[in-house]
Design an enzyme around this catalytic site. Structure first.
Site, PDB file in Angstrom:
ATOM      1  CG  ASN A  89      -1.689   1.231   1.444  1.00 12.75           C
ATOM      2  OD1 ASN A  89      -1.790   2.060   0.546  1.00 12.75           O
ATOM      3  ND2 ASN A  89      -2.266   1.379   2.636  1.00 12.75           N
ATOM      4  CE  LYS A 141      -0.121   3.241   4.776  1.00 12.81           C
ATOM      5  NZ  LYS A 141      -0.058   3.368   6.222  1.00 12.81           N
ATOM      6  CG  HIS A 175      -5.813   1.976   5.254  1.00 14.39           C
ATOM      7  ND1 HIS A 175      -5.401   2.905   6.182  1.00 14.39           N
ATOM      8  CD2 HIS A 175      -4.782   1.109   5.102  1.00 14.39           C
ATOM      9  CE1 HIS A 175      -4.160   2.614   6.562  1.00 14.39           C
ATOM     10  NE2 HIS A 175      -3.769   1.524   5.922  1.00 14.39           N
ATOM     11  CD  GLU A 230      -2.894   5.522   6.823  1.00 15.42           C
ATOM     12  OE1 GLU A 230      -2.857   5.592   5.578  1.00 15.42           O
ATOM     13  OE2 GLU A 230      -1.970   5.015   7.502  1.00 15.42           O
ATOM     14  CD  GLU A 250      -3.409  -2.419   7.371  1.00 18.03           C
ATOM     15  OE1 GLU A 250      -2.298  -2.638   6.890  1.00 18.03           O
ATOM     16  OE2 GLU A 250      -4.069  -1.402   7.123  1.00 18.03           O
ATOM     17  N   GLY A 306       2.656   2.257  10.802  1.00 19.90           N
ATOM     18  CA  GLY A 306       3.658   3.309  10.673  1.00 19.90           C
ATOM     19  C   GLY A 306       4.396   3.654  11.956  1.00 19.90           C
ATOM     20  CB  SER A 336       5.170  -1.857  12.057  1.00 18.42           C
ATOM     21  OG  SER A 336       4.828  -0.513  12.326  1.00 18.42           O
TER      22      SER A 336
END
Ligand code: PGA
Length: 249
Positions: free
Chosen positions: A9, A11, A96, A98, A166, A172, A211
């Site tokens: 991904n 992003k 996702h 985010e 996730e 991250g 991660s």
């Protein structure tokens, strides 16, 4: 056991120059690796018209990072699942964390997007995962069960759905859950899918994301019911991404 999938991904990263990095991934995805693991790259929408063409013949799949639920219409700035399929891409990430956080996407919205993906012939990667506060409060399993129930369309199969677990706090940050916690979550998700979809639930791939790096991929991918990974930062460099995929060879 479903065929493993390592998904990248990107992003909001990647200008035209990133096509060269993708080229290095294509070179590294050799016959031996192809026999054991599927690879997928989800670039930003600006590269969606380019990468499926570059990827032709390489067997690396291309996916989008989001889609609108409708096929077309007055939705400025949005992209439909049909448009994604039209580029030659075959996957789309939906829900996702985010997007759930930045764009207020609810389980119902995510489910509508996953349904749109199926309508367009795309495989949806539905993302779920608890926040740090929810993990601390001991409700991570309940949160993910509810997200699965709300975000996954009826009638899903391994041919149109992948689920990515996730944990929000692991994305991250360099932090990852214990292997026992990953195993518990993936076993719980598998049980939910089997209960809802019967035998079809066994063929739905369950990815871990958050991660994932070359140095922790070995232990994570060895966990029961982890059928691959959704990789953010480490998917931007061909060598790191291929190293993660090499876990299977
Ligand atoms: P990360 O991102 O690998 O950079 O933690 C994973 C993701 O958000 O899909």
């Amino acid at each position: 056991m479903p065929r493993p999938l390592i998904a990248g991904n990107w992003k909001m990263n990647g200008l035209k120059g990133a096509v060269a990095e993708f080229g290095r991934m294509m070179e590294g995805y050799d016959r031996k690796m192809r026999a054991r693991v599927d690879l997928l790259i989800c670039p930003p929408a600006t590269l969606l018209a380019t990468l499926p063409v570059v990827a032709l013949g390489s067997r690396i799949a291309i996916g989008a990072q989001d889609c609108h639920a409708k096929a077309s219409g007055a939705h400025t700035g949005d992209i439909s699942a049909e448009m994604i399929a039209d580029t030659g891409a075959t996957f789309v990430i939906v829900g996702h964390s985010e997007r759930r956080a930045d764009h207020g996407e609810t389980d119902a919205v995510v489910r509508a997007k996953a349904e749109a993906a199926r309508r367009a012939g795309l495989i949806a990667i539905v993302c779920v995962g608890e926040t740090e506060a929810e993990r601390r409060a001991g409700v991570a399993l309940d949160v993910v069960r509810a997200q699965l129930a709300g975000s996954i369309p009826d009638g899903a199969t391994g041919a149109d759905l992948v689920v990515a677990y996730e944990p929000v706090w692991a994305i991250g940050t360099g932090l990852i859950p214990t292997m026992a916690d990953i195993a518990e979550m993936h076993a719980t998700m598998r049980a939910e899918l089997l209960a809802r979809f019967g035998a079809e639930g066994a063929g739905i791939r369950l990815l871990y994301g958050g991660s994932v790096k070359p140095d922790n991929a070995g232990e994570i991918l060895a966990v029961l019911d982890v059928d691959g990974a959704l990789v953010g930062g480490a998917s931007l460099q061909a060598e790191a991404f291929l190293d993660i995929a090499r876990t299977y060879s």
